[in-house]
Enzyme design. Structure first.
Site, short mmCIF file in Angstrom:
data_model
loop_
_atom_site.label_atom_id
_atom_site.label_comp_id
_atom_site.label_asym_id
_atom_site.label_seq_id
_atom_site.Cartn_x
_atom_site.Cartn_y
_atom_site.Cartn_z
N THR A 22 0.82 -1.21 0.00
CA THR A 22 0.00 0.00 0.00
C THR A 22 0.86 1.26 0.00
OG1 THR A 22 -1.77 -1.13 1.16
CG2 THR A 22 -1.76 1.27 1.29
N CYS A 23 1.84 1.32 0.87
CA CYS A 23 2.62 2.55 1.04
C CYS A 23 3.22 3.02 -0.29
CB CYS A 23 3.73 2.32 2.07
SG CYS A 23 4.85 3.71 2.21
N CYS A 57 1.09 6.09 0.93
CA CYS A 57 1.94 7.20 1.37
C CYS A 57 2.69 7.90 0.24
CB CYS A 57 2.99 6.72 2.37
SG CYS A 57 2.43 5.43 3.48
N LYS A 60 0.50 9.48 -2.64
CA LYS A 60 -0.27 10.54 -1.97
C LYS A 60 0.59 11.79 -1.77
CE LYS A 60 0.29 11.03 2.05
NZ LYS A 60 -0.24 10.23 3.16
N TYR A 109 12.53 -2.21 -4.62
CA TYR A 109 12.14 -3.21 -3.62
C TYR A 109 12.50 -4.61 -4.11
CZ TYR A 109 9.44 -0.72 -0.02
OH TYR A 109 9.05 0.04 1.05
N ALA A 131 -0.97 -16.54 -2.10
CA ALA A 131 -0.60 -17.66 -1.22
C ALA A 131 -1.60 -17.73 -0.07
CB ALA A 131 0.81 -17.44 -0.67
N TYR A 158 -7.58 10.38 8.30
CA TYR A 158 -6.34 10.72 7.58
C TYR A 158 -6.58 10.88 6.07
CZ TYR A 158 -2.85 9.21 11.19
OH TYR A 158 -2.05 9.08 12.28
N ILE A 159 -7.15 9.83 5.47
CA ILE A 159 -7.20 9.81 4.00
C ILE A 159 -8.14 10.89 3.48
CG2 ILE A 159 -7.89 8.39 2.01
CD1 ILE A 159 -6.77 5.97 3.48
N GLU A 172 -6.50 14.35 3.77
CA GLU A 172 -5.36 14.48 2.85
C GLU A 172 -5.86 14.65 1.41
OE1 GLU A 172 -1.89 12.16 5.35
OE2 GLU A 172 -2.80 11.09 3.70
N THR A 197 3.11 2.81 8.15
CA THR A 197 4.23 2.11 7.53
C THR A 197 5.42 1.91 8.49
OG1 THR A 197 3.61 2.86 5.35
CG2 THR A 197 5.94 2.30 5.65
N HIS A 240 16.48 31.30 14.82
CA HIS A 240 15.72 32.46 14.38
C HIS A 240 16.10 32.88 12.96
CE1 HIS A 240 13.33 36.04 14.97
NE2 HIS A 240 14.33 36.76 14.49
N GLU A 293 10.88 28.00 16.39
CA GLU A 293 11.40 28.65 17.60
C GLU A 293 10.30 28.88 18.63
OE1 GLU A 293 12.78 32.86 17.22
OE2 GLU A 293 12.09 32.68 15.16
P1 NDP Z 1 -9.43 6.65 9.56
O1 NDP Z 1 -9.67 5.63 10.57
O2 NDP Z 1 -8.33 7.61 9.75
O3 NDP Z 1 -10.76 7.49 9.34
C1 NDP Z 1 -11.96 6.88 9.00
C2 NDP Z 1 -13.05 7.92 8.93
O4 NDP Z 1 -14.25 7.31 8.44
C3 NDP Z 1 -13.39 8.51 10.29
O5 NDP Z 1 -13.80 9.83 10.09
C4 NDP Z 1 -14.55 7.62 10.74
O6 NDP Z 1 -15.44 8.24 11.63
C5 NDP Z 1 -15.28 7.39 9.43
N1 NDP Z 1 -16.01 6.12 9.41
C6 NDP Z 1 -15.57 4.90 9.74
N2 NDP Z 1 -16.53 3.97 9.54
C7 NDP Z 1 -17.60 4.62 9.07
C8 NDP Z 1 -18.91 4.21 8.70
N3 NDP Z 1 -19.28 2.94 8.74
N4 NDP Z 1 -19.76 5.15 8.27
C9 NDP Z 1 -19.40 6.44 8.22
N5 NDP Z 1 -18.18 6.90 8.55
C10 NDP Z 1 -17.28 6.00 8.99
O7 NDP Z 1 -9.29 5.84 8.20
P2 NDP Z 1 -8.72 6.26 6.78
O8 NDP Z 1 -9.46 5.43 5.81
O9 NDP Z 1 -8.69 7.73 6.60
O10 NDP Z 1 -7.22 5.75 6.86
C11 NDP Z 1 -6.92 4.43 7.27
C12 NDP Z 1 -5.66 4.37 8.09
O11 NDP Z 1 -4.54 4.50 7.26
C13 NDP Z 1 -5.52 5.50 9.11
O12 NDP Z 1 -6.15 5.23 10.32
C14 NDP Z 1 -4.03 5.59 9.28
O13 NDP Z 1 -3.63 4.71 10.28
C15 NDP Z 1 -3.49 5.16 7.93
N6 NDP Z 1 -3.06 6.34 7.15
C16 NDP Z 1 -2.01 7.07 7.60
C17 NDP Z 1 -1.59 8.18 6.91
C18 NDP Z 1 -0.45 8.99 7.42
O14 NDP Z 1 0.30 8.50 8.26
N7 NDP Z 1 -0.30 10.24 6.99
C19 NDP Z 1 -2.24 8.61 5.67
C20 NDP Z 1 -3.36 7.78 5.30
C21 NDP Z 1 -3.74 6.69 6.02
P3 NDP Z 1 -15.28 8.16 13.21
O15 NDP Z 1 -14.13 9.04 13.54
O16 NDP Z 1 -16.60 8.70 13.68
O17 NDP Z 1 -15.07 6.73 13.54
#
Ligand code: NDP
Length: 459
Positions: free
Chosen positions: A41-42, A47, A50, A98, A114, A179-180, A183, A312, A437, A442
């Site tokens: 994925t990364c 990552c 993105k 990789y 697998a 996060y996603i 972003e 990651t 500075h 700072e």
């Molecule tokens: P997240 O867990 O960050 O966010 C999911 C969002 O969807 C939240 O707002 C959540 O709401 C909402 N949600 C979840 N289930 C439902 C549902 N059934 N109906 C409606 N809304 C829902 O997941 P992402 O998909 O954004 O990313 C996945 C993971 O990938 C992240 O948690 C992170 O660990 C990793 N990631 C890291 C990045 C980085 O390091 N920069 C960048 C991208 C991904 P609620 O908050 O109410 O649960």
């Protein structure tokens, strides 16, 4: 007993590749199976692409900002296919690196799906044969939740497809606010797409510090991103070129594209774990102990498939700890405390340690130092964007237990602050550090006034 391999890894993403290479470098006989592309994925659809898209989207504001510094920039034009093509070329280059690294370490790469056939047996589905291994490591990652219970969900894309859209849409609704979502909202908005975030909760980015969440939302709204909280999708329908979304509150929203970013689901379907007595968790994740071992002693799992901390660098840490434990006789557990992380929203978020709410819950009472200011660059660019920094201090030990930043290069700052906080730095250590500075950072060593306390009392 003799086996074909000392280690068989399923899944060639960040975690799997690292574990395979390290074990092979110890002289172990290692194979890794991957049904898609090497990199996971990364590298392939996370990552790396993105961040390249984030860079691309930042130019629109950079062109605007240039005028205040005396530049006359003719009306810029953006070409989406060029970005996608260049990004794909870079991803292919990384994927090849990789592969070369695996080859160089002596890992056998098997291009096949697998699945588990027995505690020490893997079936190579594409090749119609079975192999045996002393240890099997599952590192199959996770995939976007496509929200199958939402009528019309098939009309929505996820981040997987966002990287390969043939055409940049004029408008997009992004469901979820993690996060996603934030972003991609920054990416699409920066590229000129009319962008809406739709979120079921009260404020975007649950789990992050509340002040940062509010501040990012304010910046997004200033950029013209529409943020709708407290509502959710009930149906998606196609109407001509658009997708029409109906919400719980009975509103209808219309956009050329709808993207769902509502979390990710561990890739465990059909792996054969249940048949071996490994009961999967609620989200399909593989339960493991502190050493990444499943209930079956010969089978381990690392990375997103275990749904511990989907990052990651954590998958890589888990790979290193796995190799230490299994092949070096040095039982090692990953430390999940004080993991620095960045969200590549615009402005960016960098954070390490506890949020104010979590710190209050743990320690009862905390001191908060915070500042919000206009970054120097924007004094001439004229942009109304603010940077925010917040330190959470546990008053009895004076330790800084959380640091939260919203603003340019916040991710870079979080990496360095992560060292200080991991070492247990106190507020006095921050104060004793001389400022650099003129920088934004700072501010981190010059905040002297606690929130809610008069300046004189706080000195
Ligand atoms: P997240 O867990 O960050 O966010 C999911 C969002 O969807 C939240 O707002 C959540 O709401 C909402 N949600 C979840 N289930 C439902 C549902 N059934 N109906 C409606 N809304 C829902 O997941 P992402 O998909 O954004 O990313 C996945 C993971 O990938 C992240 O948690 C992170 O660990 C990793 N990631 C890291 C990045 C980085 O390091 N920069 C960048 C991208 C991904 P609620 O908050 O109410 O649960």
């Amino acid at each position: 007993m003799s086996f074909d391999y000392d280690l068989f890894v399923i899944g060639a993403g960040s975690g799997g590749v690292r574990a395979a290479r390290l074990a092979a470098q110890l002289g172990k006989k290692v194979a890794i199976a991957e049904e898609f592309r090497i990199g996971g994925t990364c590298v392939i659809r996370g990552c790396v692409p993105k961040k390249l898209f984030v860079y691309a989207s930042q130019f629109s504001e950079a062109f605007e900002d240039a005028a205040g510094f005396g530049w006359n920039v003719p009306e810029p034009e953006f070409d989406w296919p060029t970005l996608v093509r260049n990004k794909d070329r870079e991803i292919e280059r990384l994927s090849q690196i990789y592969l070369r690294n695996l080859d160089a370490a002596g890992v056998e790469v098997i291009r096949s799906r697998a699945v588990l056939a027995a505690p020490n047996t893997v079936q190579l589905v594409g090749e119609g044969r079975e192999v045996s291994a002393r240890v099997i490591l599952i590192a199959t990652g996770a995939r976007p939740n496509r929200h199958h219970d939402l009528p019309g969900h098939e009309l929505a894309i996820t981040s997987d497809e966002a990287f390969h859209l043939e055409r940049l849409p004029k408008s997009i609704i992004i469901g979820g606010a993690g996060y996603i979502s934030v972003e991609f909202a920054g990416i699409f908005s920066g590229l000129g797409v009319e962008t809406t975030i739709l979120y079921r909760g009260a404020e975007i980015l649950s789990g992050f510090d509340d002040d940062l969440r509010k501040a990012l939302r304010a910046e997004y709204e200033r950029k013209g991103i529409k943020v709708i909280c407290g509502d959710w999708l009930t149906r998606l329908e196609r109407q001509g070129k658009d997708v029409v979304a109906t919400t719980l509150k009975g509103d209808t929203l219309r956009a050329e594209q709808v993207m769902l970013a509502i979390g990710r689901i561990p890739n465990t379907e059909g792996l054969g774990l249940e048949d071996l007595g490994v009961e999967l968790g609620k989200r399909g994740e593989i339960p493991v102990d502190a050493h990444s071992r499943t209930k079956v002693p010969s089978i381990y799992a690392i990375g997103d498939v275990t749904d511990r901390m989907a990052l990651t660098p954590i998958a890589i840490r888990e790979a290193v700890a796995f190799v230490e434990t299994v092949f070096k006789g040095n039982p090692t557990a990953v430390d999940y405390e004080n993991v620095p992380t960045a969200v590549f929203s615009q402005p960016e978020i960098g954070t390490v340690g506890l949020t104010e709410a979590a710190a209050c819950k743990r320690f009862g009472d905390v001191d908060v130092y915070e500042t919000s200011f206009r970054p120097m660059k924007h004094t001439l660019s004229g942009r109304e964007e603010r940077m925010m920094m917040k330190l959470i201090v546990e008053p009895r030990s004076d330790r800084v237990v959380g640091c939260h930043i919203l603003g340019p290069d916040a991710g870079e700052l979080a990496q360095v602050l992560g060292i200080a906080i991991k070492m247990g730095a106190t507020k006095a250590d921050f104060d004793a550090t001389v400022a650099v500075h003129p920088t934004a950072a700072e501010e981190l060593v010059t905040m002297r006034v606690k929130r809610g306390k008069p300046a004189a009392a706080a000195q």
